[in-house]
Design a protein around this motif. Structure first.
Motif, PDB file in Angstrom:
ATOM      1  N   LEU A  32      12.739   7.187   3.152  1.00 52.87           N
ATOM      2  CA  LEU A  32      11.681   6.879   2.195  1.00 52.87           C
ATOM      3  C   LEU A  32      11.008   8.187   1.776  1.00 52.87           C
ATOM      4  N   ASN A  33      11.557   8.798   0.723  1.00 54.06           N
ATOM      5  CA  ASN A  33      11.024  10.078   0.258  1.00 54.06           C
ATOM      6  C   ASN A  33      10.115   9.942  -0.944  1.00 54.06           C
ATOM      7  N   GLU A  34      10.182   8.790  -1.606  1.00 57.22           N
ATOM      8  CA  GLU A  34       9.404   8.586  -2.824  1.00 57.22           C
ATOM      9  C   GLU A  34       8.764   7.207  -2.805  1.00 57.22           C
ATOM     10  N   VAL A  35       7.729   7.076  -3.608  1.00 57.95           N
ATOM     11  CA  VAL A  35       7.108   5.781  -3.830  1.00 57.95           C
ATOM     12  C   VAL A  35       6.969   5.615  -5.346  1.00 57.95           C
ATOM     13  N   ASP A  36       7.233   4.412  -5.836  1.00 56.99           N
ATOM     14  CA  ASP A  36       7.075   4.144  -7.264  1.00 56.99           C
ATOM     15  C   ASP A  36       5.599   3.923  -7.548  1.00 56.99           C
ATOM     16  N   VAL A  37       5.064   4.711  -8.461  1.00 49.66           N
ATOM     17  CA  VAL A  37       3.658   4.615  -8.839  1.00 49.66           C
ATOM     18  C   VAL A  37       3.569   4.139 -10.278  1.00 49.66           C
TER      19      VAL A  37
ATOM     20  N   MET B 233       0.841  -1.173   0.000  1.00 51.50           N
ATOM     21  CA  MET B 233       0.000   0.000   0.000  1.00 51.50           C
ATOM     22  C   MET B 233       0.884   1.234   0.000  1.00 51.50           C
ATOM     23  N   ILE B 234       0.440   2.280  -0.628  1.00 56.56           N
ATOM     24  CA  ILE B 234       1.200   3.508  -0.706  1.00 56.56           C
ATOM     25  C   ILE B 234       1.376   4.069   0.698  1.00 56.56           C
ATOM     26  N   GLY B 235       2.615   4.320   1.092  1.00 58.92           N
ATOM     27  CA  GLY B 235       2.928   4.712   2.464  1.00 58.92           C
ATOM     28  C   GLY B 235       2.951   6.207   2.668  1.00 58.92           C
ATOM     29  N   TYR B 236       1.812   6.814   2.859  1.00 61.80           N
ATOM     30  CA  TYR B 236       1.732   8.248   3.056  1.00 61.80           C
ATOM     31  C   TYR B 236       2.323   8.691   4.388  1.00 61.80           C
ATOM     32  N   ASP B 237       2.152   7.890   5.414  1.00 61.70           N
ATOM     33  CA  ASP B 237       2.493   8.324   6.753  1.00 61.70           C
ATOM     34  C   ASP B 237       3.770   7.674   7.270  1.00 61.70           C
ATOM     35  N   ASP B 238       4.589   7.101   6.407  1.00 58.40           N
ATOM     36  CA  ASP B 238       5.807   6.430   6.834  1.00 58.40           C
ATOM     37  C   ASP B 238       6.781   7.477   7.362  1.00 58.40           C
ATOM     38  N   PRO B 239       7.168   7.381   8.620  1.00 52.16           N
ATOM     39  CA  PRO B 239       8.027   8.392   9.209  1.00 52.16           C
ATOM     40  C   PRO B 239       9.504   8.251   8.869  1.00 52.16           C
ATOM     41  N   SER B 240       9.937   7.155   8.246  1.00 54.76           N
ATOM     42  CA  SER B 240      11.355   6.958   7.987  1.00 54.76           C
ATOM     43  C   SER B 240      11.857   7.985   6.977  1.00 54.76           C
TER      44      SER B 240
ATOM     45  N   TYR C 234      -5.058   6.507 -13.932  1.00 54.39           N
ATOM     46  CA  TYR C 234      -5.056   6.095 -12.528  1.00 54.39           C
ATOM     47  C   TYR C 234      -3.634   5.723 -12.149  1.00 54.39           C
ATOM     48  N   GLY C 235      -3.408   5.595 -10.853  1.00 55.82           N
ATOM     49  CA  GLY C 235      -2.111   5.156 -10.370  1.00 55.82           C
ATOM     50  C   GLY C 235      -2.289   4.150  -9.259  1.00 55.82           C
ATOM     51  N   THR C 236      -1.262   3.309  -9.068  1.00 52.12           N
ATOM     52  CA  THR C 236      -1.248   2.349  -7.970  1.00 52.12           C
ATOM     53  C   THR C 236       0.192   2.157  -7.529  1.00 52.12           C
ATOM     54  N   ASP C 237       0.354   1.731  -6.309  1.00 50.85           N
ATOM     55  CA  ASP C 237       1.684   1.444  -5.785  1.00 50.85           C
ATOM     56  C   ASP C 237       2.288   0.336  -6.640  1.00 50.85           C
ATOM     57  N   ALA C 238       3.397   0.627  -7.294  1.00 53.98           N
ATOM     58  CA  ALA C 238       4.008  -0.339  -8.214  1.00 53.98           C
ATOM     59  C   ALA C 238       4.425  -1.619  -7.501  1.00 53.98           C
ATOM     60  N   SER C 239       4.671  -1.551  -6.202  1.00 52.43           N
ATOM     61  CA  SER C 239       5.080  -2.760  -5.482  1.00 52.43           C
ATOM     62  C   SER C 239       3.946  -3.773  -5.382  1.00 52.43           C
ATOM     63  N   GLN C 240       2.700  -3.357  -5.629  1.00 53.13           N
ATOM     64  CA  GLN C 240       1.571  -4.293  -5.628  1.00 53.13           C
ATOM     65  C   GLN C 240       1.499  -5.101  -6.915  1.00 53.13           C
ATOM     66  N   VAL C 241       2.108  -4.604  -7.975  1.00 52.94           N
ATOM     67  CA  VAL C 241       1.985  -5.233  -9.293  1.00 52.94           C
ATOM     68  C   VAL C 241       3.062  -6.298  -9.470  1.00 52.94           C
ATOM     69  N   LEU C 242       2.612  -7.532  -9.684  1.00 59.06           N
ATOM     70  CA  LEU C 242       3.545  -8.629  -9.945  1.00 59.06           C
ATOM     71  C   LEU C 242       4.051  -8.581 -11.378  1.00 59.06           C
TER      72      LEU C 242
END
Length: 126
Positions: free
Chosen positions: A11-16, A1-8, A26-34
């Motif tokens: 982790l400044n970006e998420v691959d969409v 799931m896209i990590g909006y609230d990740d405090p680390s 539309y967009g989705t968290d690329a890590s969900q896509v096999l």
């Protein structure tokens, strides 16, 4: 799931992964896509995303029961998006359960971000 609230801090970006259903992006968290595959007749079509033009591609993702397949028209690609650019939808927006947020693209157009596993739950498949 896209990590909006990740405090680390690292982790400044998420691959969409950006894709189209009809003329809507539309967009989705690329890590969900096999993988991206050719679609099959029994693959999931999500009415809430709008009508498909061709539906000849499928986003394949992992679920607790095995693989899920969501039909889409076009794959636009994957790119890193700064987490600070992602916005959760407020609960008063009454959005579908699979809608997790929104991102403004380069032309300030909103791109709806969805959770692929939740698309199955929205269709009663799980």
């Amino acid at each position: 799931m896209i990590g909006y609230d990740d405090p680390s801090p690292e982790l400044n970006e998420v691959d969409v992964l950006f894709f189209e259903v009809g003329d809507i992006v539309y967009g989705t968290d690329a890590s969900q896509v096999l993988r991206i595959d050719r679609s099959h007749p029994d693959d999931l079509v999500l009415e809430g995303l709008g009508p498909l033009k061709r539906g000849n591609r499928a986003l394949v993702f992992d679920t607790p029961e095995g693989e899920g397949h969501l039909k889409v028209d076009t794959i636009r690609g994957v790119r890193p998006v700064p987490i600070v650019s992602l916005r959760r939808l407020p609960s008063v927006a009454f959005a579908a359960s699979y809608t997790v947020g929104v991102f403004l693209d380069e032309e300030d157009r909103p791109v709806m971000l969805i959770d692929l596993v939740e698309t199955l739950n929205a269709q009663g498949r799980h």
